[in-house]
Design an enzyme around this catalytic site. Structure first.
Site, mmCIF file in Angstrom:
data_model
loop_
_atom_site.group_PDB
_atom_site.id
_atom_site.type_symbol
_atom_site.label_atom_id
_atom_site.label_comp_id
_atom_site.label_asym_id
_atom_site.label_seq_id
_atom_site.Cartn_x
_atom_site.Cartn_y
_atom_site.Cartn_z
ATOM 1 N N VAL A 89 -4.083 -2.775 -19.763
ATOM 2 C CA VAL A 89 -5.237 -2.076 -20.335
ATOM 3 C C VAL A 89 -4.781 -0.738 -20.890
ATOM 4 O O VAL A 89 -4.059 0.009 -20.225
ATOM 5 C CB VAL A 89 -6.319 -1.868 -19.260
ATOM 6 C CG1 VAL A 89 -7.460 -1.023 -19.818
ATOM 7 C CG2 VAL A 89 -6.836 -3.210 -18.768
ATOM 8 N N GLU A 180 3.154 2.649 9.848
ATOM 9 C CA GLU A 180 3.676 1.288 9.879
ATOM 10 C C GLU A 180 5.142 1.243 9.448
ATOM 11 O O GLU A 180 5.964 0.572 10.062
ATOM 12 C CB GLU A 180 2.826 0.394 8.958
ATOM 13 C CG GLU A 180 1.486 0.048 9.590
ATOM 14 C CD GLU A 180 0.420 -0.382 8.589
ATOM 15 O OE1 GLU A 180 -0.674 -0.767 9.034
ATOM 16 O OE2 GLU A 180 0.661 -0.323 7.369
#
Lengths: 427, 427
Positions: A89, A180
């Site tokens: 886009v 994490e």
């Protein structure tokens, strides 16, 4: 199969819904419209939907890219009112109601913008080269190669100073991704590869998590932040709080308090910036670039445009901002679809309300923290919930049994089989 | 674990075996020496062993890289006399008995060279950009991205000439790799992605296999070549025999008979050239660069150097050249290990004899040809044998059950889930 009809021709003109982005928001909008009398075009510059909550597993060699990515075409192949275009886009002509991509102009009756977010270096774009962030599959395999190459180079070198630098890993940012990553790197060094080397002891690797704020996981209740920090520390991660990054270069990280950390593997999990959607539609944006939308997820004066997921800045009804997490993006995508159906039927739409089902962060192979409002979990029970939740939310875009087998095998083996150093620099 | 000893220090000096390359030849040599009173150093520029016979499956999105690649360190992690170095070999000083890598000099008592082969464009290196070959994981993901991008671009374009060029796939070379690639692309176009597109009919894609010789699979008996060709044609592949490639560029392929084929996806499976080993050790080479070795796999006058696998030119005893296949490389690696043990024990070593267990090529999901000398199979029985053989030969470097589950799931789903377009150009 014979020649196919063009998706817009050969029958009555139906409203055209264009969806930009096939993340959780865009995909859920498209799937919610599967029985609607509309034509849908989904535009994404990639050919796959990514299960981003597990991307850190690819970065740390626990899963392969194909285990958490799925071709968008395959997800929507049986939804005959949906067309997928792999395209970039470039802008939106809101007056002509038309999306401009690299190859064409696509007119729309309704536009759903779900183009997500990317990481930002707060204006220090020269840090990107030294401290890669984690948003795409390419990011994840780049990080995986950096982590694994650090051990390989440490094994080869005879220079003790270089070896120490190679065995120092710095993760910047104490949100869920940073936590994490730091936990997974510590486990990799202390458990998975510990028997693999002859000249170095990988378990002596230093893993440092740097957070500018006063606690990690700032969106969680303080008691869970503390528990998460203790679980991380028991894995061997050093947590440095209240210290921002002042600089990154090839030699390491400089902190705001002038500490210098010599490291060859710096990972960026600190800043997120929305996609350029606000510029495309010339709408007001908040300080991280998200389009400020009303409670119908429309930007001001544009009832035919919906902005969902990480690209939208919206409050949850109680005045709190809706967090940039997958469940919120899915809810917003479904809401935009139902608002379009209401509009087509001439009905009023109730305002968007975010339902918070809880907040989860995993720390290692058997530890996590979970916040469900009244119930708060940590340790192994939270880890089990985390896994079940991920498995559950994969439904609809990949065969649940296959994913379960994949992950069960990966967990039981605990050897991070995807330890491949690949990339342009390999030859 | 505490600090580790240096692998050469702290005890009596043992003979040092240096192995260059961790393919089938090098890895089997290292594993055969696991109980030998030697120190082993395996040098490879990659950190993984690759199961190359299935690389075409990665190139056609059937398997993920991690399903056919395995960290070398993990394979040898429990073999305490083996050290792995990820490093690039730059040369060999045969007088000083020393390997020169990018980072160091490694002296050896015995040297096993197993550095394999790469593809060659017969002096037309400018073709490489337009017609990638298939030797590494990076090659395979590059080819995968080209194949999948061709369909994506065909779906987006409105230009019928461009669309036809995008839907024409040319595979150059009718050996096993070319046959496997052409069959897999035809199946992908005609079965896997056929429901995924709205503007194109992927089943009309043209797949062309170009072979300069008079038949495909020239190392097989002529009757199996013919059967393989018929099976390919029933999948929709056009086979062009007796036609060499005269040129490749961005627009397509020009053949020797002046035919021009407009194609945006050309794959190279035609020529193989040995690694630079002959130059390193200043030994005579055959016309594809393989070191000419005697029946002890030594180059002339160098009893301490063994050359194995695709890097060696050796006859099978009956005067026939040993083929460049995985079983031959494994046998040569094991032979080199036993010759070293004999040498250490002062024993004579019998000459190397290649045992030919048969020859297999797969064509599609349910078709293959197999030649076991007396027994010749084709179609589904050959395909079953092919699968069993691959599964069997994976033993020793990856858990057989896991591989079986992986592949069984991939086969039952038949959706080529690894259909990801990744790479540097994705952002």
């Amino acid at each position: 199969m014979g020649a196919k009809r063009d998706h817009r021709g050969g029958r009555e003109r139906r409203p055209h819904v264009v969806i930009l982005g096939a993340g959780f928001g865009g995909l859920n909008a498209a799937m919610s419209l599967r029985r609607a009398p509309v034509d849908i075009t989904v535009v994404d510059r990639r050919n796959y939907h990514l299960f981003q909550p597990l991307l850190y597993q690819v970065a740390t060699a626990g899963l392969s890219p194909a285990q958490i990515a799925m071709p968008i075409r395959r997800i929507l192949s049986r939804q005959s009112n949906a067309t997928v275009l792999m395209d970039k886009v470039e802008g939106v002509d809101t007056r002509a109601r038309c999306v401009v991509t690299a190859s064409r102009r696509i007119t729309y009756d309704y536009l759903i913008i779900a183009t997500g977010a990317r990481h930002t270096y707060f204006g220090n774009d020269d840090w990107a080269e030294h401290a890669p962030g984690l948003k795409s599959v390419a990011d994840a395999t780049t990080i995986r190669a950096r982590i694994l190459s650090a051990f390989e180079r440490a094994e080869v070198t005879d220079d003790p100073v270089l070896r120490e630098r190679l065995l120092t890993f710095v993760v910047i940012g104490g949100g869920p991704t940073g936590v994490e990553l730091a936990g997974a790197i510590a486990e990799l060094a202390r458990k998975t590869v510990v028997r693999d080397f002859r000249h170095i002891d990988s378990s002596t690797a230093r893993v440092l998590l740097v957070e500018a704020g006063t606690r990690i996981l700032p969106t969680m209740p303080p008691c869970l932040s503390k528990k998460a920090q203790r679980q991380l520390e028991s894995l061997g991660v050093e947590v440095a709080l209240g210290n921002a990054v002042a600089g990154c270069d090839v030699g390491g990280v400089r902190l705001a308090d002038a500490t210098e950390i010599s490291s060859s593997c710096i990972l960026w999990a600190a800043g997120v910036m929305a996609s350029r959607a606000a510029m495309w539609i010339d709408a007001p944006a908040d300080r991280v670039g998200r389009v400020v939308v009303d409670e119908r997820l429309n930007p001001p004066g544009r009832g035919e445009i919906f902005v969902v997921g990480d690209t939208a800045s919206v409050s949850d009804g109680a005045g709190q901002p809706v967090p940039g997490v997958a469940p919120a993006a899915k809810q917003m995508g479904r809401y935009a679809a139902s608002a379009i159906l209401d509009d087509l039927a001439g009905r009023q739409t109730a305002p968007f309300r975010y339902r918070d089902y809880g907040n989860l962060a995993t720390i290692g192979r058997k530890a996590a923290v979970a916040d469900f409002g009244k119930a708060r979990l940590s340790g192994y029970p939270a880890w089990l919930v985390w896994n079940f939740a991920h498995l559950w939310f994969l439904v609809g875009f990949r065969n649940r049994l296959v994913v379960f087998l994949d992950w069960a095998v990966a967990y039981l083996r605990n050897d991070r089989a995807a330890r491949l150093i690949t990339g342009q620099h390999e030859c």
